[in-house]
Design a protein around this motif. Structure first.
Motif, PDB file in Angstrom:
ATOM      1  N   UNK A  81       0.824  -1.216   0.000  1.00  0.00           N
ATOM      2  CA  UNK A  81       0.000   0.000   0.000  1.00  0.00           C
ATOM      3  C   UNK A  81       0.850   1.254   0.000  1.00  0.00           C
ATOM      4  N   UNK A  82       1.987   1.217   0.667  1.00  0.00           N
ATOM      5  CA  UNK A  82       2.874   2.384   0.758  1.00  0.00           C
ATOM      6  C   UNK A  82       3.822   2.477  -0.441  1.00  0.00           C
ATOM      7  N   UNK A  83       3.757   1.503  -1.330  1.00  0.00           N
ATOM      8  CA  UNK A  83       4.616   1.528  -2.505  1.00  0.00           C
ATOM      9  C   UNK A  83       6.082   1.307  -2.171  1.00  0.00           C
ATOM     10  N   UNK A  84       6.354   0.614  -1.053  1.00  0.00           N
ATOM     11  CA  UNK A  84       7.741   0.351  -0.658  1.00  0.00           C
ATOM     12  C   UNK A  84       8.328  -0.771  -1.502  1.00  0.00           C
ATOM     13  N   UNK A  85       9.574  -0.642  -1.848  1.00  0.00           N
ATOM     14  CA  UNK A  85      10.280  -1.716  -2.530  1.00  0.00           C
ATOM     15  C   UNK A  85      10.637  -2.774  -1.503  1.00  0.00           C
ATOM     16  N   UNK A  86      10.495  -4.029  -1.895  1.00  0.00           N
ATOM     17  CA  UNK A  86      10.851  -5.137  -1.013  1.00  0.00           C
ATOM     18  C   UNK A  86      11.605  -6.166  -1.836  1.00  0.00           C
ATOM     19  N   UNK A  87      12.295  -7.043  -1.143  1.00  0.00           N
ATOM     20  CA  UNK A  87      13.135  -8.040  -1.793  1.00  0.00           C
ATOM     21  C   UNK A  87      12.950  -9.397  -1.134  1.00  0.00           C
ATOM     22  N   UNK A  88      13.246 -10.444  -1.879  1.00  0.00           N
ATOM     23  CA  UNK A  88      13.178 -11.812  -1.357  1.00  0.00           C
ATOM     24  C   UNK A  88      14.476 -12.216  -0.678  1.00  0.00           C
ATOM     25  N   UNK A  89      15.507 -11.382  -0.798  1.00  0.00           N
ATOM     26  CA  UNK A  89      16.819 -11.766  -0.273  1.00  0.00           C
ATOM     27  C   UNK A  89      17.506 -10.573   0.382  1.00  0.00           C
ATOM     28  N   UNK A  90      18.431 -10.848   1.298  1.00  0.00           N
ATOM     29  CA  UNK A  90      19.095  -9.751   2.008  1.00  0.00           C
ATOM     30  C   UNK A  90      20.053  -8.940   1.131  1.00  0.00           C
ATOM     31  N   UNK A  91      20.405  -9.449  -0.023  1.00  0.00           N
ATOM     32  CA  UNK A  91      21.330  -8.749  -0.917  1.00  0.00           C
ATOM     33  C   UNK A  91      20.607  -7.831  -1.897  1.00  0.00           C
ATOM     34  N   UNK A  92      19.276  -7.823  -1.809  1.00  0.00           N
ATOM     35  CA  UNK A  92      18.439  -6.959  -2.648  1.00  0.00           C
ATOM     36  C   UNK A  92      18.634  -7.251  -4.140  1.00  0.00           C
ATOM     37  N   UNK A  93      18.673  -8.527  -4.485  1.00  0.00           N
ATOM     38  CA  UNK A  93      18.780  -8.895  -5.897  1.00  0.00           C
ATOM     39  C   UNK A  93      17.451  -9.374  -6.479  1.00  0.00           C
ATOM     40  N   UNK A  94      16.529  -9.772  -5.629  1.00  0.00           N
ATOM     41  CA  UNK A  94      15.230 -10.295  -6.097  1.00  0.00           C
ATOM     42  C   UNK A  94      14.138  -9.301  -5.712  1.00  0.00           C
ATOM     43  N   UNK A  95      14.069  -8.220  -6.468  1.00  0.00           N
ATOM     44  CA  UNK A  95      13.187  -7.086  -6.190  1.00  0.00           C
ATOM     45  C   UNK A  95      11.719  -7.464  -6.357  1.00  0.00           C
ATOM     46  N   UNK A  96      10.896  -6.979  -5.414  1.00  0.00           N
ATOM     47  CA  UNK A  96       9.447  -7.164  -5.413  1.00  0.00           C
ATOM     48  C   UNK A  96       9.036  -8.633  -5.511  1.00  0.00           C
ATOM     49  N   UNK A  97       9.817  -9.474  -4.819  1.00  0.00           N
ATOM     50  CA  UNK A  97       9.495 -10.900  -4.668  1.00  0.00           C
ATOM     51  C   UNK A  97       9.535 -11.237  -3.190  1.00  0.00           C
ATOM     52  N   UNK A  98       8.845 -12.318  -2.808  1.00  0.00           N
ATOM     53  CA  UNK A  98       8.996 -12.862  -1.464  1.00  0.00           C
ATOM     54  C   UNK A  98       9.710 -14.199  -1.597  1.00  0.00           C
TER      55      UNK A  98
END
Length: 129
Positions: A81-98
């Motif tokens: 809802x806030x439009x925050x970018x999130x990642x599936x991994x701590x290295x931020x290589x898998x953007x907008x995935x869980x």
């Protein structure tokens, strides 16, 4: 007495805004200011005490939260809802995935100070049991 973590200090540029950010995303309350700290209490009694520091540069930290499946869904919804970018991994290589590590779900996102936040529904290694 057993040993338990009681609190940790989280350095922030704006302690009120940073505490509010975390509390809003996790669905928690911001506590009243205590000395120079603004606390956010996690349901297990641990507080993250936001502090503006003594002029030292901010150092990025990592905070991981174990949540139920229902809490994961609610938190994930607020992140989207806030439009925050999130990642599936701590290295931020898998953007907008869980991720589905260890038979659960997890994701990472950043707070306004660059701290790395994480929610998981299963502890690491749970899939090995």
């Amino acid at each position: 007495m057993s040993i338990e973590l009681n609190h940790t200090i989280v350095q922030a540029e704006d302690k009120k805004a940073s505490a509010r950010f975390l509390a809003d995303i996790l669905g928690l309350e911001v506590g009243p200011q205590y000395g120079p700290f603004i606390p956010v209490e996690i349901p297990n009694g641990v507080t993250l005490d936001y502090y503006e520091g003594d002029g030292d540069p901010l150092v990025s930290q990592h905070y991981a939260f174990m949540v139920s499946d229902g809490e994961f869904d609610a938190i994930f919804s607020r992140i989207k809802e806030r439009g925050l970018t999130y990642w599936a991994d701590p290295y931020h290589t898998r953007k907008n995935e869980i991720n589905t590590n260890d038979g659960g779900r997890g994701l990472y996102w950043d707070d306004p100070n660059g701290h790395k936040l994480e929610i998981i529904t299963k502890p690491y290694g749970a899939g090995d049991a």
